[in-house]
Structure formats: structure tokens, C-alpha cells
Design an enzyme around this catalytic site. Structure first.
Site, PDB file in Angstrom:
ATOM      1  N   SER A 172     -38.054   8.637 -20.659  1.00  0.00           N
ATOM      2  CA  SER A 172     -37.962  10.097 -20.579  1.00  0.00           C
ATOM      3  C   SER A 172     -38.909  10.571 -19.481  1.00  0.00           C
ATOM      4  O   SER A 172     -38.753  10.167 -18.332  1.00  0.00           O
ATOM      5  CB  SER A 172     -38.267  10.740 -21.936  1.00  0.00           C
ATOM      6  OG  SER A 172     -38.053  12.131 -21.889  1.00  0.00           O
ATOM      7  N   HIS A 198     -33.497  10.562 -20.540  1.00  0.00           N
ATOM      8  CA  HIS A 198     -33.244  11.942 -20.932  1.00  0.00           C
ATOM      9  C   HIS A 198     -33.038  12.789 -19.680  1.00  0.00           C
ATOM     10  O   HIS A 198     -33.975  13.083 -18.942  1.00  0.00           O
ATOM     11  CB  HIS A 198     -34.431  12.499 -21.735  1.00  0.00           C
ATOM     12  CG  HIS A 198     -34.633  11.816 -23.038  1.00  0.00           C
ATOM     13  ND1 HIS A 198     -35.832  11.810 -23.700  1.00  0.00           N
ATOM     14  CD2 HIS A 198     -33.779  11.103 -23.819  1.00  0.00           C
ATOM     15  CE1 HIS A 198     -35.724  11.131 -24.831  1.00  0.00           C
ATOM     16  NE2 HIS A 198     -34.477  10.691 -24.920  1.00  0.00           N
ATOM     17  N   ASP A 294     -38.289   9.192 -29.311  1.00  0.00           N
ATOM     18  CA  ASP A 294     -36.926   8.680 -29.227  1.00  0.00           C
ATOM     19  C   ASP A 294     -36.947   7.239 -28.716  1.00  0.00           C
ATOM     20  O   ASP A 294     -37.611   6.922 -27.730  1.00  0.00           O
ATOM     21  CB  ASP A 294     -36.097   9.554 -28.282  1.00  0.00           C
ATOM     22  CG  ASP A 294     -34.631   9.162 -28.263  1.00  0.00           C
ATOM     23  OD1 ASP A 294     -34.125   8.719 -29.309  1.00  0.00           O
ATOM     24  OD2 ASP A 294     -33.991   9.306 -27.209  1.00  0.00           O
TER      25      ASP A 294
END
Length: 356
Positions: A172, A198, A294
Site C-alpha cells: 500500500s 491499493h 490488509d
């Protein structure tokens, strides 16, 4: 910034409306204090010197001074966490990716229509990214130097022809540059890589194209149902999850617009859980820099089924959120600096002497 202190933010945007809306949205969060705004980089330079912000939000396209030139000077002379505010256009995407390569921590997209409503919808995302940026490790931008890392030409051709490994990577904040570092060190015949970053719709295609130019491997957006082949890197199309499914002796990409997982679509956990099911101990999982958690539980599942698992270390991560969460769960077999990850992947993926 101390843990208990409020995050002090300077907003730089040529739009008075966006400056007002960002100020309102960020000020609602008790952990954030907007200490000033500026309509262009020239004004911003004086405010940065005087106010010493913890985080800067920066419009990509600015008057009086190119936003990228301003960012480059800032990261060379006064490294400060920056969250870019970008338009969802091809030009905006390319500029944002370049900004990330110059040291910006993360970015949020600026809605093209209904700006006020759009920023309201993105309030949680904007606040989370600003607070995450305040904890980021930013370093002074260095002028390009000749790399001491061996080129992919030094790797024996077809070394991995008999390897049946599948590499799954998630990232990310800071990940657009981290994955570049990894892929630049992978040979053209490396095992297939599936990768989730992401990133919003509209940015995934230029992101894949940029990585394809920089890597000896072939990097592409995954198409639903396509076969996963060695020497290829597959990224999810914007705003869609990427999963891996087994089809006989082969793997295929599965792309869908299912609900967000851990507030993300694409989600790293979706990818990792599917790889655990479909590839098991033949997989290698890697969690790079990123905000939040995540991918941590998905990496733990990969570890439980016998896959090798790695995470990027805290010192080389822009934000040690995702890899740190995986480490605390016991999901990581190894914690490595960013520049050591590609070499370790090649070691783990090398075919065994008795392989057919």
C-alpha cells in the site's frame, strides 16, 4: 511527531474550494490540526519554513511552480511527509506516479464532478492517509547513482524453467516504489508474480505500464480467466479484486468487483487467501510497506499451508503497518530490508536439483 500530539497539516492547492473543504474534513478529526493553507508552492515555501508542518497535502498540478519540481526540492532540502491530491485523469495518474517516485508517501484522488460530495465521501480515507503519513519514514531524495545490484543480464537464462513457484506480493503506502525495486531485480524468466497494490481505478493501467518499462518481466493488468504464466506479473484492474484459481495443473486470474475487504478493493487479503487455497506450499508470499493491516491475515493463512512468507522490515518501509501487523501475527518467516527481498525470492523459487 509524538504519539499523543495532533498531526499538524499544511494544505497546498490552487482551488479555494478544495482548500476550504480539505480544511473542514481534516479538522473534524481530533488527531489532526490544519495549521495553514497555500494557493501555490511559492507561498507554501514560506509557510513551511515558518509553520514546520508534520504533513503536507499537495495538489499535483499547481500554478507558478511545477508541483513535481516543488516536491523534488522539498524532498531534497526538507524531507516532509506529503500526501498528493490528484485528479482522475491520465495526466494526473502519470504525474502522481512520478510524485510517488520522488518521495510522496501516498495520494488521494480529487473528484472531477461534485467536488464537495466527493471529498465528503473520501473523508475517512483522507484523514487515515494524512495520519499514516505523519508516521512515515521519509528520507532525503538522493540524486540517481549507479546501482551496485547485478543486472538481470547476469542471471542465467531459463534458470527458472522447471520452477513451479507462484509469488504473491501485497503493498500500500510506499508500495509503488517498493515493488519497482523488487521487479527491477527479477529476471525475465522468473516465476509468475501476482501483485495487489491499493490503487484506484484510472491509476492501475499507467502503473502497470510504468512497471513494465522498468522490469525485465512482462507486467500487465490481469484479465479475468487468463492463464498465469512464468515471466509475467499480474496486477488487478482498478477497483477490482484479484484472486488466483486452480485450473487443472495451471493457475488462472480471477478478477471481480466484490465488496471491499479491509476497506479496500483490491484487497491484499483476497489475493493471499486465494493463493493459499490454490497454490499452497508452492507459493511465496511477500508483504511490503503499507498502512493498516490488509494482507496480514492472508499471509498468515499462506504460512499455515506451508508457503514461504516474507515481510519488508521497518527501517526500509515507508509505513510499517501491513508488514508490521503480519509480523505481530506470526505470519512472517523472514523480515528483510527492501533491497534484499528480490534475491531471497530467487533463492526460494529456484528449482530443486531433482526437479523434472
Amino acid at each position: 511527531m509524538s504519539v499523543s500530539a495532533r498531526c499538524r497539516v499544511l494544505i497546498i492547492d490552487d482551488s479555494a474550494l478544495v482548500r476550504q473543504l480539505l480544511t473542514e474534513v481534516l479538522s473534524r478529526d481530533r488527531a489532526i490540526e490544519v495549521i495553514g493553507t497555500a494557493s501555490d508552492p511559492v507561498i507554501a515555501r514560506e509557510k513551511i519554513k515558518r509553520l514546520d508542518p508534520d504533513v503536507i497535502t499537495l495538489d499535483v498540478e499547481m500554478p507558478r511552480m511545477d508541483g513535481l519540481a516543488f516536491l523534488e526540492n522539498l524532498m531534497r532540502l526538507r524531507p516532509t511527509p506529503v500526501v498528493m491530491v490528484s485528479s482522475l485523469t491520465s495526466r494526473g495518474a502519470a504525474t502522481t506516479l512520478q510524485a510517488l517516485s520522488l518521495g510522496a508517501v501516498d495520494f488521494v484522488t480529487k473528484p472531477q464532478m461534485g467536488v464537495a460530495d466527493g471529498l465528503e465521501r473520501y473523508a475517512d480515507e483522507i484523514c487515515a492517509k494524512v495520519k499514516g503519513a505523519a508516521r512515515a519514514h521519509v528520507r532525503a531524495l538522493q540524486r540517481p547513482v549507479t546501482s551496485a545490484v547485478p543486472s538481470v543480464a547476469d542471471v542465467p537464462a531459463l534458470r527458472f524453467r522447471t520452477s513451479n513457484r507462484l509469488i504473491a506480493i501485497g503493498a500500500s503506502a510506499g508500495g509503488t516504489e517498493a515493488i519497482r525495486v523488487v521487479l527491477e531485480r527479477m529476471p525475465a524468466d522468473a516465476p509468475a508474480i501476482v501483485f495487489t497494490q491499493h490503487i484506484p481505478a484510472g491509476f492501475s493501467k499507467p502503473f502497470a505500464e510504468r512497471l513494465d518499462r522498468l522490469s525485465a518481466m512482462s507486467v500487465r493488468q490481469a484479465e479475468d480467466g487468463e492463464a498465469i504464466l512464468p515471466g509475467h506479473v499480474y496486477l488487478p484492474p482498478g477497483d477490482r479484486h484479484l484472486a488466483v484459481v486452480r485450473d487443472g495443473a495451471h493457475w488462472r486470474c480471477r478478477s471481480d468487483a466484490g465488496p471491499p475487504v479491509n476497506r479496500h478493493r483490491p484487497s491484499v487479503d483476497v489475493l493471499f487467501h486465494s493463493v493459499a487455497r490454490s497454490a499452497g506450499r508452492n507459493a511465496i508470499g511477500v508483504l511490503l510497506t503499507g498502512m493498516g493491516d490488509d494482507g496480514a491475515r492472508g499471509l498468515l493463512e499462506m504460512h499455515r499451508v506451508g508457503a514461504a512468507t516474507l515481510v519488508q522490515d521497518e527501517n526500509s518501509s515507508v509505513v510499517w503497518g501491513m508488514p508490521g501487523s503480519a509480523f505481530r501475527l506470526g505470519a512472517a518467516q523472514q523480515v528483510l530490508p527492501l533491497h534484499g527481498i528480490a534475491a531471497r525470492l530467487l533463492e526460494l523459487a529456484a528449482p530443486q536439483p531433482d526437479a523434472a
